[in-house]
Design a protein around this motif. Sequence first.
Motif, PDB file in Angstrom:
ATOM      1  N   SER A  15       0.865  -1.344   0.048  1.00 25.02           N
ATOM      2  CA  SER A  15       0.122   0.077  -0.218  1.00 25.02           C
ATOM      3  C   SER A  15       0.876   1.012   0.048  1.00 25.02           C
ATOM      4  O   SER A  15       1.576   1.568   1.143  1.00 25.02           O
ATOM      5  N   LEU A  16       0.928   1.889  -1.204  1.00 17.55           N
ATOM      6  CA  LEU A  16       1.872   3.188  -1.403  1.00 17.55           C
ATOM      7  C   LEU A  16       1.167   4.530  -1.267  1.00 17.55           C
ATOM      8  O   LEU A  16       1.784   5.478  -1.652  1.00 17.55           O
ATOM      9  N   VAL A  17      -0.128   4.420  -1.292  1.00 19.34           N
ATOM     10  CA  VAL A  17      -0.928   5.621  -1.677  1.00 19.34           C
ATOM     11  C   VAL A  17      -0.797   6.696  -0.331  1.00 19.34           C
ATOM     12  O   VAL A  17      -0.855   6.144   0.871  1.00 19.34           O
ATOM     13  N   SER A  31       1.140   7.997  -5.849  1.00 16.24           N
ATOM     14  CA  SER A  31       1.771   6.638  -5.492  1.00 16.24           C
ATOM     15  C   SER A  31       2.619   6.759  -6.300  1.00 16.24           C
ATOM     16  O   SER A  31       2.867   7.249  -7.264  1.00 16.24           O
ATOM     17  N   GLY A 118      -2.482   4.665  -7.063  1.00 11.36           N
ATOM     18  CA  GLY A 118      -2.282   3.325  -6.182  1.00 11.36           C
ATOM     19  C   GLY A 118      -2.835   2.231  -6.848  1.00 11.36           C
ATOM     20  O   GLY A 118      -2.672   0.952  -6.479  1.00 11.36           O
TER      21      GLY A 118
END
Length: 166
Positions: A15-17, A31, A118
């Motif tokens: 999870s990079l958002v 993201s 993302g």
Amino acid sequence: MITIKKALTKIFVISLVFVIPVGAKAQLSISLPLSHLKVTSPFGWRTHPVTGKYDFHNGVDFAARSDPVFNVLDGWVKEIGKHKLLGKYIRIAHGEVETIYGHLSHILVSPRDTIIAGQPIAITGSTGRVTGEHLHFSVKFNGKFLDPLKFLHRLREQSDQSLNIE
């Protein structure tokens, strides 16, 4: 070798958002295109690894191995296709900005899809003219190519979060 099932599992784990405040009422979600960014070929003039000729690289290449590719900004899928040099690719429109993702093995979106930052859009690969698997990532603003690393760093500056770039 990483299977598609394992790569898709990574999509749900990573999870990079994060959110960038851009005003009192608005926020911009962004993201990274991969969970980890290791540059293998930067933007600009270089000796091409396949042709050996000096030419301009209009994007940046990141090391990858069957990794999920994430959409960088909210937008819509302008085009997907296959090109003799770029291989399987996706073009995403974000207003005046366009992002391009190339050398993909699997594409997970369709033309005209509305997508969010993302969101998984593809799996990296080695399609097109390449020496090995990687992600080619380009950014255009009003039709002109920008240095994607500078673009990502500007987003980071606005977000006050670090990027995982080597």
